[in-house]
Design a protein around this motif. Structure first.
Motif, PDB file in Angstrom:
ATOM      1  N   VAL A  71      -7.748   6.455  -6.687  1.00  4.70           N
ATOM      2  CA  VAL A  71      -7.117   5.526  -5.295  1.00  4.70           C
ATOM      3  C   VAL A  71      -8.039   4.401  -5.128  1.00  4.70           C
ATOM      4  CG1 VAL A  71      -6.867   7.910  -4.415  1.00  4.70           C
ATOM      5  CG2 VAL A  71      -8.782   6.991  -4.363  1.00  4.70           C
ATOM      6  N   THR A  72      -7.281   3.779  -4.322  1.00  4.40           N
ATOM      7  CA  THR A  72      -8.075   2.180  -4.418  1.00  4.40           C
ATOM      8  C   THR A  72      -7.289   1.486  -2.635  1.00  4.40           C
ATOM      9  OG1 THR A  72      -5.739   1.031  -5.478  1.00  4.40           O
ATOM     10  CG2 THR A  72      -7.196   1.356  -6.340  1.00  4.40           C
ATOM     11  N   GLY A  73      -7.512   2.340  -2.184  1.00  2.00           N
ATOM     12  CA  GLY A  73      -7.151   2.740  -0.963  1.00  2.00           C
ATOM     13  C   GLY A  73      -8.419   1.256  -0.128  1.00  2.00           C
ATOM     14  N   HIS A 103      -2.201  19.164  -1.623  1.00  3.49           N
ATOM     15  CA  HIS A 103      -3.133  17.972  -1.041  1.00  3.49           C
ATOM     16  C   HIS A 103      -4.859  18.396  -1.346  1.00  3.49           C
ATOM     17  CE1 HIS A 103       0.521  18.149   1.752  1.00  3.49           C
ATOM     18  NE2 HIS A 103       1.323  17.885   0.761  1.00  3.49           N
ATOM     19  N   ALA A 141      -9.183   9.587  -0.290  1.00  7.79           N
ATOM     20  CA  ALA A 141      -8.129   9.338   0.414  1.00  7.79           C
ATOM     21  C   ALA A 141      -6.681   8.505  -1.043  1.00  7.79           C
ATOM     22  CB  ALA A 141      -8.175   8.468   1.445  1.00  7.79           C
ATOM     23  N   PRO A 142      -6.000   9.016  -0.623  1.00  3.48           N
ATOM     24  CA  PRO A 142      -4.887   8.965  -1.768  1.00  3.48           C
ATOM     25  C   PRO A 142      -3.592   7.939  -0.982  1.00  3.48           C
ATOM     26  CG  PRO A 142      -3.234  10.862  -0.702  1.00  3.48           C
ATOM     27  CD  PRO A 142      -5.608  10.274   0.068  1.00  3.48           C
ATOM     28  N   PHE A 143      -4.729   6.777  -1.552  1.00  4.87           N
ATOM     29  CA  PHE A 143      -3.864   4.882  -1.272  1.00  4.87           C
ATOM     30  C   PHE A 143      -3.951   4.456  -2.484  1.00  4.87           C
ATOM     31  CE2 PHE A 143      -5.659   5.778   2.888  1.00  4.87           C
ATOM     32  CZ  PHE A 143      -4.853   5.680   3.539  1.00  4.87           C
ATOM     33  N   TRP A 144      -2.996   3.684  -2.806  1.00  5.89           N
ATOM     34  CA  TRP A 144      -2.567   2.248  -4.010  1.00  5.89           C
ATOM     35  C   TRP A 144      -2.144   1.179  -3.678  1.00  5.89           C
ATOM     36  CZ3 TRP A 144      -1.095   7.643  -3.049  1.00  5.89           C
ATOM     37  CH2 TRP A 144      -1.842   8.600  -5.103  1.00  5.89           C
ATOM     38  N   LYS A 145      -2.961   0.187  -3.877  1.00  5.65           N
ATOM     39  CA  LYS A 145      -2.761  -1.337  -3.449  1.00  5.65           C
ATOM     40  C   LYS A 145      -1.469  -1.421  -4.675  1.00  5.65           C
ATOM     41  CE  LYS A 145      -6.602  -2.478  -0.681  1.00  5.65           C
ATOM     42  NZ  LYS A 145      -8.250  -2.140  -1.057  1.00  5.65           N
ATOM     43  N   PHE A 178       2.323   9.382  -8.675  1.00  2.75           N
ATOM     44  CA  PHE A 178       2.432   8.551  -7.752  1.00  2.75           C
ATOM     45  C   PHE A 178       2.069   7.319  -8.033  1.00  2.75           C
ATOM     46  CE2 PHE A 178       2.284  11.741  -4.368  1.00  2.75           C
ATOM     47  CZ  PHE A 178       2.218  11.532  -3.484  1.00  2.75           C
ATOM     48  N   ALA A 179       2.207   6.115  -7.468  1.00  2.00           N
ATOM     49  CA  ALA A 179       1.862   4.784  -7.885  1.00  2.00           C
ATOM     50  C   ALA A 179       2.014   4.178  -9.365  1.00  2.00           C
ATOM     51  CB  ALA A 179       0.022   4.466  -7.428  1.00  2.00           C
ATOM     52  N   LEU A 217       0.891  -1.543  -0.278  1.00  2.00           N
ATOM     53  CA  LEU A 217      -0.248   0.166   0.095  1.00  2.00           C
ATOM     54  C   LEU A 217       1.364   1.688   0.128  1.00  2.00           C
ATOM     55  CD1 LEU A 217      -2.602  -1.337   1.834  1.00  2.00           C
ATOM     56  CD2 LEU A 217      -3.011   0.552   0.325  1.00  2.00           C
ATOM     57  N   GLU A 218       0.887   2.079  -1.012  1.00  2.00           N
ATOM     58  CA  GLU A 218       1.470   3.574  -1.371  1.00  2.00           C
ATOM     59  C   GLU A 218       0.415   4.056  -0.612  1.00  2.00           C
ATOM     60  OE1 GLU A 218       3.631   3.665  -4.838  1.00  2.00           O
ATOM     61  OE2 GLU A 218       3.545   6.340  -5.215  1.00  2.00           O
ATOM     62  N   HIS A 219       0.396   5.623  -0.394  1.00  2.00           N
ATOM     63  CA  HIS A 219       0.057   6.568  -0.291  1.00  2.00           C
ATOM     64  C   HIS A 219       0.543   7.831   0.193  1.00  2.00           C
ATOM     65  CE1 HIS A 219       1.492   8.461   4.417  1.00  2.00           C
ATOM     66  NE2 HIS A 219       1.911   7.511   3.780  1.00  2.00           N
ATOM     67  N   TYR A 220      -0.043   9.232  -0.308  1.00  2.00           N
ATOM     68  CA  TYR A 220       0.607  10.453  -0.695  1.00  2.00           C
ATOM     69  C   TYR A 220       0.863  11.290   1.025  1.00  2.00           C
ATOM     70  CZ  TYR A 220       0.129  15.445  -2.642  1.00  2.00           C
ATOM     71  OH  TYR A 220       0.689  16.601  -2.868  1.00  2.00           O
ATOM     72  N   PRO A 221       2.063  10.794   1.561  1.00  2.00           N
ATOM     73  CA  PRO A 221       2.222  11.777   3.404  1.00  2.00           C
ATOM     74  C   PRO A 221       1.895  13.059   2.874  1.00  2.00           C
ATOM     75  CG  PRO A 221       4.238   9.942   2.634  1.00  2.00           C
ATOM     76  CD  PRO A 221       3.376  10.197   1.365  1.00  2.00           C
ATOM     77  N   MET A 239      -0.632  14.590   1.930  1.00  2.00           N
ATOM     78  CA  MET A 239      -2.472  14.699   1.459  1.00  2.00           C
ATOM     79  C   MET A 239      -2.735  13.696   2.547  1.00  2.00           C
ATOM     80  SD  MET A 239      -4.054  14.738  -2.356  1.00  2.00           S
ATOM     81  CE  MET A 239      -5.657  14.483  -2.571  1.00  2.00           C
TER      82      MET A 239
END
Lengths: 157, 84
Positions: B81-83, B60, A121-125, B7-8, A51-55, A57
């Motif tokens: 996004v994929t959280g 942000h 929310a800026p997370f990527w799997k 990102f990603a 899991l990557e994210h945008y610290p 943000m």
């Protein structure tokens, strides 16, 4: 005061929900959701997930979502914990816990926060499978879930 | 200067996590900055071309194509996004 944490470490959902309502006799309901890493996705075995994210943000985006939930429903307090880094099947990924006076508002706020987290929310799997690594695609179904609450912007597109 | 972050999958496809660039004259919105990057061709055109699912945040906050940008801003490009 809402608690929002982005961390690599695991969390104890029981301890977090106990802390969320500790010492507050106004709380009559705690609704919580735990998202867990599956061992299969789109028909393929998943061995690990990163899991990557945008610290910077990420925390701000989560705080905004929680603020919006607290403006819509009369809830007492909220905890959101999201893990990043490498996870394996059966590992916990995310906790959303909402304490309120009554269950209706706690359930609704909990579901709203998850639906918005999924699309804002800026997370990527990234999954590791026997066929190699791949980034997980966003789902149109998650946009539809967020749209139920009035969200108009699309994530998956 | 604006700080641009990737990102990603976008970071992997472009081979970098970010850069600082001088805003060219006339580039004052998210859409204009994206078009400026696409004009580099190659991986940039492939990853950021119109029709590709790319989301953008300015300082942000999630942004739209019309969101203004100015020197000193942090602009991030990333996939949906994929959280959770």
């Amino acid at each position: 005061m809402p608690t929002i944490r982005v961390q690599t470490e695991d969390f104890d959902a029981g301890a977090e929900t106990a802390r969320l309502r500790a010492g507050d006799p106004k709380v009559g309901a705690v609704a919580s959701f735990v998202g867990v890493c599956r061992d299969v996705n789109e028909g393929d075995a998943v061995t690990t997930m990163t899991l990557e994210h945008y610290p910077g943000m990420t925390e701000k985006a989560l705080a905004k979502i929680v603020d919006e939930a607290m403006a819509r429903w009369r809830v007492v307090d909220v905890t959101v914990i999201h893990r990043v880094g490498e996870l394996r099947p059966a590992d916990q990924i995310v906790l959303v816990a909402v304490a309120g006076a009554h269950r209706g508002e706690a359930f609704a706020a909990c579901e709203f926060i998850m639906d918005y987290l999924k699309t804002r929310a800026p997370f990527w799997k990234k999954e590791q499978t026997p066929q190699g690594a791949r980034w997980v695609d966003a789902r149109a179904g998650d946009d539809e879930a967020a749209a139920r609450w009035g969200a108009d912007e699309k994530n998956a597109a | 200067m604006v700080r641009i972050l990737y990102f990603a999958k976008l970071r992997e496809d472009l081979g970098k996590g970010g850069e600082e660039i001088e805003l060219p004259a006339g580039v004052a919105t998210v859409a204009a900055l994206r078009a400026h990057l696409v004009a580099r061709g190659g991986a940039w055109a492939a990853a950021l071309a119109q029709g590709k699912s790319v989301r953008v945040a300015v300082n942000h906050d999630m942004a739209e194509p019309t969101t203004p940008i100015k020197p000193g801003d942090e602009v991030a490009f990333f996939p949906p996004v994929t959280g959770g």
